[in-house]
Scaffold this motif. Structure first.
Motif, mmCIF file in Angstrom:
data_model
loop_
_atom_site.group_PDB
_atom_site.id
_atom_site.type_symbol
_atom_site.label_atom_id
_atom_site.label_comp_id
_atom_site.label_asym_id
_atom_site.label_seq_id
_atom_site.Cartn_x
_atom_site.Cartn_y
_atom_site.Cartn_z
ATOM 1 N N TYR A 154 55.114 -59.702 13.505
ATOM 2 C CA TYR A 154 56.372 -59.025 14.196
ATOM 3 C C TYR A 154 55.892 -57.869 15.274
ATOM 4 N N PRO A 155 56.656 -57.898 16.201
ATOM 5 C CA PRO A 155 56.592 -56.676 17.257
ATOM 6 C C PRO A 155 57.112 -55.439 16.333
ATOM 7 N N THR A 156 56.537 -54.415 16.448
ATOM 8 C CA THR A 156 57.186 -53.361 15.835
ATOM 9 C C THR A 156 57.390 -52.221 17.214
ATOM 10 N N VAL A 157 58.275 -51.301 16.856
ATOM 11 C CA VAL A 157 58.458 -50.420 17.983
ATOM 12 C C VAL A 157 58.546 -48.915 16.999
ATOM 13 N N GLU A 158 57.636 -47.788 17.714
ATOM 14 C CA GLU A 158 57.822 -46.585 17.216
ATOM 15 C C GLU A 158 58.976 -45.889 17.378
ATOM 16 N N THR A 159 59.308 -45.151 16.265
ATOM 17 C CA THR A 159 60.428 -44.259 16.452
ATOM 18 C C THR A 159 60.485 -43.072 15.451
ATOM 19 N N LYS A 160 61.510 -42.231 15.483
ATOM 20 C CA LYS A 160 61.355 -41.255 14.695
ATOM 21 C C LYS A 160 62.387 -41.481 13.393
ATOM 22 N N ILE A 161 61.733 -41.484 12.250
ATOM 23 C CA ILE A 161 62.564 -41.529 11.026
ATOM 24 C C ILE A 161 62.671 -40.484 10.256
ATOM 25 N N GLY A 162 63.827 -39.743 10.066
ATOM 26 C CA GLY A 162 64.132 -38.441 9.359
ATOM 27 C C GLY A 162 63.124 -37.429 10.266
ATOM 28 N N LYS A 163 62.151 -36.846 9.554
ATOM 29 C CA LYS A 163 61.330 -35.931 10.240
ATOM 30 C C LYS A 163 60.102 -36.166 10.656
ATOM 31 N N TYR A 164 59.805 -37.610 10.403
ATOM 32 C CA TYR A 164 58.362 -38.158 10.917
ATOM 33 C C TYR A 164 58.450 -39.320 11.624
ATOM 34 N N LYS A 165 57.248 -39.709 12.223
ATOM 35 C CA LYS A 165 57.160 -40.878 12.872
ATOM 36 C C LYS A 165 57.211 -42.065 11.948
ATOM 37 N N GLY A 166 57.833 -42.922 12.536
ATOM 38 C CA GLY A 166 57.967 -44.278 11.778
ATOM 39 C C GLY A 166 57.959 -45.579 12.846
ATOM 40 N N TYR A 167 58.217 -46.705 12.155
ATOM 41 C CA TYR A 167 58.177 -47.905 13.056
ATOM 42 C C TYR A 167 59.466 -48.965 12.498
ATOM 43 N N ILE A 168 59.992 -49.688 13.484
ATOM 44 C CA ILE A 168 60.982 -50.539 12.873
ATOM 45 C C ILE A 168 60.524 -51.848 13.414
ATOM 46 N N GLY A 169 60.990 -53.076 12.890
ATOM 47 C CA GLY A 169 60.670 -54.434 13.495
ATOM 48 C C GLY A 169 61.355 -55.537 12.860
ATOM 49 N N GLY A 170 61.057 -56.769 13.222
ATOM 50 C CA GLY A 170 61.611 -57.893 12.374
ATOM 51 C C GLY A 170 63.198 -57.974 12.684
ATOM 52 N N GLN A 171 63.819 -58.974 12.099
ATOM 53 C CA GLN A 171 65.135 -59.528 12.242
ATOM 54 C C GLN A 171 65.732 -59.715 10.913
#
Length: 217
Positions: A154-171
């Protein structure tokens, strides 16, 4: 211990609830959306003509090879055959978790299965793979390992989740275009001291929760 388990399983960063589906992202001009798909391990971003294909291709269908929407009873039976007796089942039948279990060749500290029920029918509507980490640097390494694994499909996108770096992806499996399929985050155990020698961080690959039941006022 119960407080730690509850925190790790149920903590949902408020910032993640405000995120929209990742397919409506990438660096186009203002007001222009790009849609991502993965082909042969490479992420391809294209214009709205690929929207339907991207939504369907990036749809998440299952957790631990069990389709989302499967009933509690069916999942329970499958898991007992696969992993044995669970470490814990919620009395309200909304969750099952295993600790220190191998899946896909990797040892996880916790695998958690989530359910939703309307009183008659139940549906598996999410799940979490959880790993402990000794310190922030170790947590970030594990985060990247999770992301490398997921972005093969899946394509993933870096984002900030809470206080830390994270990723989101999928549908979302129910094709709610406003929701992504999974997120990868880092949370810190508030009951542990700082330090590289303590398991003060948890890294989670989380699917859902997805809404299989229509409820309203």
């Amino acid at each position: 211990m119960k407080k730690i388990i509850s925190f790790v399983l149920f903590f949902l960063p408020l910032s993640i609830m405000a995120q929209t589906s990742f397919i409506l992202s990438s660096g186009g001009k203002e007001g222009e959306h790009k849609f991502g798909i993965v082909e042969n391990g490479d992420t391809i971003w294209d214009d709205a003509a690929y929207r339907k294909m991207a939504i369907e291709k990036n749809r998440v269908y299952e957790f631990c090879n069990i389709p989302f929407g499967t009933s509690y009873e069916e999942v329970e039976e499958i898991l007992k055959k696969k992993f044995g007796q669970p470490d814990r089942e919620h009395t309200d039948r909304q969750g099952i978790y295993y600790s220190n279990v191998f899946y896909a060749g990797k040892l996880f500290d916790t695998i958690y299965f989530m359910f939703q029920s309307d009183g008659e029918n139940s549906y598996m509507n999410g799940g979490k793979f959880i790993l402990k980490a000794k310190g922030k640097r170790a947590a970030l390494r594990t985060l990247e390992e999770f992301n490398d694994l997921m972005k093969e499909r899946y394509p993933t996108v870096e984002t900030k989740i809470g206080k830390y770096k994270g990723y989101i992806g999928g549908q979302d499996p129910l094709l709610d275009e406003s929701k992504f399929g999974f997120y990868i985050d880092i949370i810190r155990n508030p009951n542990m001291p700082y330090g590289e020698l303590s398991y003060e961080y948890f890294v989670r690959l989380c699917y859902g929760p997805f809404n299989y039941i229509e409820e309203g006022f």
